[in-house]
Enzyme design. Structure first.
Site, PDB file in Angstrom:
ATOM      1  N   HIS A  56      38.893  26.289  24.318  1.00  0.00           N
ATOM      2  CA  HIS A  56      39.752  27.521  23.942  1.00  0.00           C
ATOM      3  C   HIS A  56      41.228  27.256  23.703  1.00  0.00           C
ATOM      4  CE1 HIS A  56      36.260  29.973  25.829  1.00  0.00           C
ATOM      5  NE2 HIS A  56      36.183  29.959  24.466  1.00  0.00           N
ATOM      6  N   LYS A  99      19.006  27.509  27.693  1.00  0.00           N
ATOM      7  CA  LYS A  99      19.688  28.808  27.641  1.00  0.00           C
ATOM      8  C   LYS A  99      19.101  29.819  28.381  1.00  0.00           C
ATOM      9  CE  LYS A  99      23.226  31.827  26.314  1.00  0.00           C
ATOM     10  NZ  LYS A  99      24.163  31.955  25.228  1.00  0.00           N
ATOM     11  N   LYS A 105      25.163  38.689  25.600  1.00  0.00           N
ATOM     12  CA  LYS A 105      26.554  38.998  25.405  1.00  0.00           C
ATOM     13  C   LYS A 105      26.757  39.309  24.232  1.00  0.00           C
ATOM     14  CE  LYS A 105      28.569  35.626  28.816  1.00  0.00           C
ATOM     15  NZ  LYS A 105      29.508  34.659  29.100  1.00  0.00           N
ATOM     16  N   HIS A 127      34.709  26.376  16.108  1.00  0.00           N
ATOM     17  CA  HIS A 127      34.671  26.492  17.648  1.00  0.00           C
ATOM     18  C   HIS A 127      33.867  25.089  18.311  1.00  0.00           C
ATOM     19  CE1 HIS A 127      34.013  28.093  21.760  1.00  0.00           C
ATOM     20  NE2 HIS A 127      32.598  28.006  21.459  1.00  0.00           N
ATOM     21  N   HIS A 171      34.817  24.186  27.432  1.00  0.00           N
ATOM     22  CA  HIS A 171      35.401  25.375  26.808  1.00  0.00           C
ATOM     23  C   HIS A 171      36.954  25.700  27.124  1.00  0.00           C
ATOM     24  CE1 HIS A 171      31.451  25.586  25.072  1.00  0.00           C
ATOM     25  NE2 HIS A 171      31.802  26.567  24.452  1.00  0.00           N
ATOM     26  N   GLU A 222      26.624  36.490  34.847  1.00  0.00           N
ATOM     27  CA  GLU A 222      27.540  35.291  35.058  1.00  0.00           C
ATOM     28  C   GLU A 222      28.157  35.661  36.385  1.00  0.00           C
ATOM     29  OE1 GLU A 222      29.589  34.024  31.563  1.00  0.00           O
ATOM     30  OE2 GLU A 222      31.175  33.251  32.767  1.00  0.00           O
ATOM     31  N   ARG A 228      23.894  55.566  22.897  1.00  0.00           N
ATOM     32  CA  ARG A 228      23.836  55.005  24.181  1.00  0.00           C
ATOM     33  C   ARG A 228      22.739  53.811  24.363  1.00  0.00           C
ATOM     34  NH1 ARG A 228      24.518  60.445  25.922  1.00  0.00           N
ATOM     35  NH2 ARG A 228      26.639  60.969  26.399  1.00  0.00           N
ATOM     36  N   ASN A 244      30.035  26.989  30.043  1.00  0.00           N
ATOM     37  CA  ASN A 244      31.516  27.007  29.533  1.00  0.00           C
ATOM     38  C   ASN A 244      32.040  25.259  29.578  1.00  0.00           C
ATOM     39  OD1 ASN A 244      31.841  29.531  28.714  1.00  0.00           O
ATOM     40  ND2 ASN A 244      32.132  29.979  30.717  1.00  0.00           N
ATOM     41  N   GLU A 291      27.331  22.448  20.707  1.00  0.00           N
ATOM     42  CA  GLU A 291      26.753  23.212  21.915  1.00  0.00           C
ATOM     43  C   GLU A 291      25.551  22.579  22.573  1.00  0.00           C
ATOM     44  OE1 GLU A 291      28.347  25.474  23.308  1.00  0.00           O
ATOM     45  OE2 GLU A 291      29.730  26.468  21.979  1.00  0.00           O
ATOM     46  N   ARG A 316      25.910  30.489  35.149  1.00  0.00           N
ATOM     47  CA  ARG A 316      26.058  30.891  33.648  1.00  0.00           C
ATOM     48  C   ARG A 316      27.352  30.258  33.172  1.00  0.00           C
ATOM     49  NH1 ARG A 316      24.230  35.974  29.961  1.00  0.00           N
ATOM     50  NH2 ARG A 316      24.880  35.121  27.756  1.00  0.00           N
TER      51      ARG A 316
HETATM   52  P1  NAD Z   1      29.555  32.782  11.776  1.00  0.00           P
HETATM   53  O1  NAD Z   1      28.691  33.970  12.098  1.00  0.00           O
HETATM   54  O2  NAD Z   1      30.998  33.262  11.449  1.00  0.00           O
HETATM   55  O3  NAD Z   1      28.815  31.821  10.834  1.00  0.00           O
HETATM   56  C1  NAD Z   1      29.396  30.792  10.240  1.00  0.00           C
HETATM   57  C2  NAD Z   1      29.387  30.908   8.711  1.00  0.00           C
HETATM   58  O4  NAD Z   1      28.346  30.430   8.462  1.00  0.00           O
HETATM   59  C3  NAD Z   1      29.843  32.102   8.082  1.00  0.00           C
HETATM   60  O5  NAD Z   1      30.474  31.738   7.011  1.00  0.00           O
HETATM   61  C4  NAD Z   1      28.355  32.642   7.540  1.00  0.00           C
HETATM   62  O6  NAD Z   1      28.641  33.433   6.487  1.00  0.00           O
HETATM   63  C5  NAD Z   1      27.913  31.341   7.393  1.00  0.00           C
HETATM   64  N1  NAD Z   1      26.368  31.524   7.417  1.00  0.00           N
HETATM   65  C6  NAD Z   1      25.420  31.990   8.392  1.00  0.00           C
HETATM   66  N2  NAD Z   1      24.193  31.807   8.155  1.00  0.00           N
HETATM   67  C7  NAD Z   1      24.241  30.894   7.025  1.00  0.00           C
HETATM   68  C8  NAD Z   1      22.916  30.086   6.424  1.00  0.00           C
HETATM   69  N3  NAD Z   1      21.834  30.201   6.968  1.00  0.00           N
HETATM   70  N4  NAD Z   1      23.428  29.406   5.235  1.00  0.00           N
HETATM   71  C9  NAD Z   1      24.522  29.273   4.868  1.00  0.00           C
HETATM   72  N5  NAD Z   1      25.652  30.140   5.366  1.00  0.00           N
HETATM   73  C10 NAD Z   1      25.524  30.626   6.561  1.00  0.00           C
HETATM   74  O7  NAD Z   1      29.790  31.773  13.065  1.00  0.00           O
HETATM   75  P2  NAD Z   1      28.856  31.006  14.127  1.00  0.00           P
HETATM   76  O8  NAD Z   1      29.387  29.861  14.289  1.00  0.00           O
HETATM   77  O9  NAD Z   1      27.473  31.326  13.913  1.00  0.00           O
HETATM   78  O10 NAD Z   1      29.138  32.019  15.601  1.00  0.00           O
HETATM   79  C11 NAD Z   1      30.483  31.961  16.005  1.00  0.00           C
HETATM   80  C12 NAD Z   1      30.639  33.560  16.641  1.00  0.00           C
HETATM   81  O11 NAD Z   1      29.752  33.539  17.721  1.00  0.00           O
HETATM   82  C13 NAD Z   1      32.000  33.604  17.152  1.00  0.00           C
HETATM   83  O12 NAD Z   1      32.223  35.143  16.997  1.00  0.00           O
HETATM   84  C14 NAD Z   1      31.893  33.508  18.646  1.00  0.00           C
HETATM   85  O13 NAD Z   1      32.537  34.203  19.621  1.00  0.00           O
HETATM   86  C15 NAD Z   1      30.361  33.920  18.858  1.00  0.00           C
HETATM   87  N6  NAD Z   1      29.429  33.330  19.977  1.00  0.00           N
HETATM   88  C16 NAD Z   1      29.017  34.158  20.767  1.00  0.00           C
HETATM   89  C17 NAD Z   1      28.107  33.628  21.743  1.00  0.00           C
HETATM   90  C18 NAD Z   1      27.462  34.548  22.755  1.00  0.00           C
HETATM   91  O14 NAD Z   1      27.066  34.220  23.666  1.00  0.00           O
HETATM   92  N7  NAD Z   1      27.341  35.887  22.383  1.00  0.00           N
HETATM   93  C19 NAD Z   1      28.084  32.179  22.145  1.00  0.00           C
HETATM   94  C20 NAD Z   1      28.694  31.523  21.107  1.00  0.00           C
HETATM   95  C21 NAD Z   1      29.469  32.152  20.236  1.00  0.00           C
HETATM   96  N1  GLY Z   2      27.926  31.299  25.319  1.00  0.00           N
HETATM   97  C1  GLY Z   2      28.133  31.460  26.733  1.00  0.00           C
HETATM   98  C2  GLY Z   2      27.300  32.370  27.427  1.00  0.00           C
HETATM   99  O1  GLY Z   2      26.341  32.897  26.760  1.00  0.00           O
HETATM  100  O2  GLY Z   2      27.266  32.398  28.557  1.00  0.00           O
END
Ligand code: NAD
Ligand code: GLY
Length: 374
Positions: free
Chosen positions: A261, A235, A151, A274, A257, A245, A129, A254, A193, A250
């Site tokens: 999307h 942020k 998030k 993305h 976005h 949100e 939990r 987007n 971003e 917040r």
């Molecule tokens: P990711 O985590 O898939 O990383 C991208 C690639 O980079 C992967 O292949 C990973 O193995 C590689 N990688 C990571 N760090 C590295 C490094 N230092 N050196 C070499 N390779 C490295 O993708 P991302 O772009 O970091 O994140 C995308 C994800 O984040 C999506 O799932 C998206 O939904 C999520 N997201 C969440 C929020 C949120 O607010 N929670 C906001 C934006 C995106």
């Molecule tokens: N990445 C959008 C949010 O955190 O709200």
């Protein structure tokens, strides 16, 4: 350690306690400080959850730092890629946490990009939990966006991020040196971003980005450090004021976005990264804002030029086989749609946006024309 600490304050003034204020450490060499930072909170045991691709060198550096600070430490690895944000992987990892006999005093330390941060935060929110979670982002996307703000979540076949929780980390440790190993396409994608923050909140930061594109593209550490720090501050500013949100603030994150999307869904996830889709989405959103008389052609051009100079796409041939109606239908299912009305985050100048409702679908379609290339 060249470290600047940004405070994200969730001290109960926006709702009930407990205090969920935390520090976002942005600097060079901060990974090596992870052990000290956790130990200072009284933490004695940690499980590192790492993207398999960053075990060497980044997660190993974190493990070493934790061990040197006297923490008992275990490592769990996760295959790279979006497919790991799954119920199957979450189930496997919860069982692994149980096998390790961890309790509520154990911290989960997520080392990787947004995939690991989202998955790790979700695992921490659910296990026993709720256990403490630390975010150690190693991609630009994660350092400027996903690791901050709580998030968390996983994907279902029915859609991305459909199951999740708000689970604020105990802290964020962003070491910009980790970005040195990031492939160029991933790094550039993350810059979308960053441009977004300038467009929605900070005209001065936007102008700084314009003036420093060469240093940013060359990944000069001083430029990258400033860019990550300012993005993290912006942020944090948003999340402090609208964690769940609820007020619309917040939702401004987007910007671009809704289009993005739709582009990602229509072209199949993975065709566009993305951030690439967000870049194209911002191009379309700015065009839409101009059509509606909200911004000048000069503002559209400034954003377009900055995106281009940073190496981000401003047109794409990936939409060649995608009909306008398909994109409109996907946008109609967007989370920001209300009562069937299309709603978009649109700028009225550089540094300010608003949520705009009741937009004519024909104007939306017209805004996409300039994004399409053959
Ligand atoms: P990711 O985590 O898939 O990383 C991208 C690639 O980079 C992967 O292949 C990973 O193995 C590689 N990688 C990571 N760090 C590295 C490094 N230092 N050196 C070499 N390779 C490295 O993708 P991302 O772009 O970091 O994140 C995308 C994800 O984040 C999506 O799932 C998206 O939904 C999520 N997201 C969440 C929020 C949120 O607010 N929670 C906001 C934006 C995106
Ligand atoms: N990445 C959008 C949010 O955190 O709200």
């Amino acid at each position: 350690m060249a470290d600047r600490t940004i405070t994200l304050r969730l001290d109960g003034t926006d709702g009930p306690p407990p205090d969920r204020t935390y520090a976002i450490h942005v600097g060079r060499g901060t990974l090596a400080e992870t052990g000290k930072v956790l130990a200072a909170t009284g933490c004695q045991r940690a499980v590192v959850l790492a993207d398999a691709a960053v075990v060497t060198p980044h997660a190993t550096a974190v493990m070493t730092s934790l061990t040197q600070a006297g923490l008992a430490t275990d490592l769990l690895t996760v295959p790279s890629g979006e497919a790991s944000k799954s119920l199957t992987e979450a189930g496997r990892l919860w069982e692994a946490l149980a096998q390790l006999g961890i309790d509520r005093q154990t911290s989960l330390v997520a080392v990787g990009g947004g995939v690991i941060g989202d998955l790790g935060g979700f695992l921490a929110a659910g296990f026993a939990r709720g256990i403490p979670c630390w975010q150690v982002p190693t991609t630009l996307v994660a350092q400027v966006d996903s690791a901050i703000g709580g998030k968390t979540g996983i994907n279902l076949a029915a859609g991305k991020n459909l199951v999740g929780a708000f689970w604020q980390p105990q802290g964020v440790i962003a070491d910009i040196d980790t970005l040195a190993t990031l492939p160029t396409r991933e790094f550039t994608s993350g810059l979308a971003e960053v441009v977004k923050y300038g467009m929605i909140l900070d005209a001065e930061f936007f102008a700084w980005l314009e003036a420093n594109t060469a240093a940013i593209v060359a990944r000069e550490p001083a430029a990258i450090e400033h860019l990550v720090q300012r993005s993290a501050e912006l942020k944090a500013f948003v999340v402090e004021r609208d964690e769940r949100e609820l007020t619309g603030l917040r939702a401004c994150l987007n910007y671009g976005h809704t289009f993005a999307h739709a582009f990602e869904t229509a072209t199949g996830y993975g065709t566009l990264l993305h951030g690439e889709a967000v870049s194209l989405g911002m191009v379309a959103a700015a065009q839409l804002a101009a059509t509606l008389g909200r911004i000048t052609a000069e503002t559209v051009t400034r954003q377009h030029t900055l995106l281009e100079h940073l190496g981000l796409p401003v047109t794409t041939n990936t939409l060649a086989a995608v009909a306008d109606d398909t994109l409109l239908a996907i946008m109609g299912r967007d989370k920001k749609t209300e009562h069937g009305q299309l709603r978009f985050v649109l700028p009225d100048c550089i540094g300010h946006v608003e949520l705009v409702e009741g937009i004519d679908p024909a104007a939306v379609t017209a805004a996409i024309v300039g994004v399409r290339s053959t």
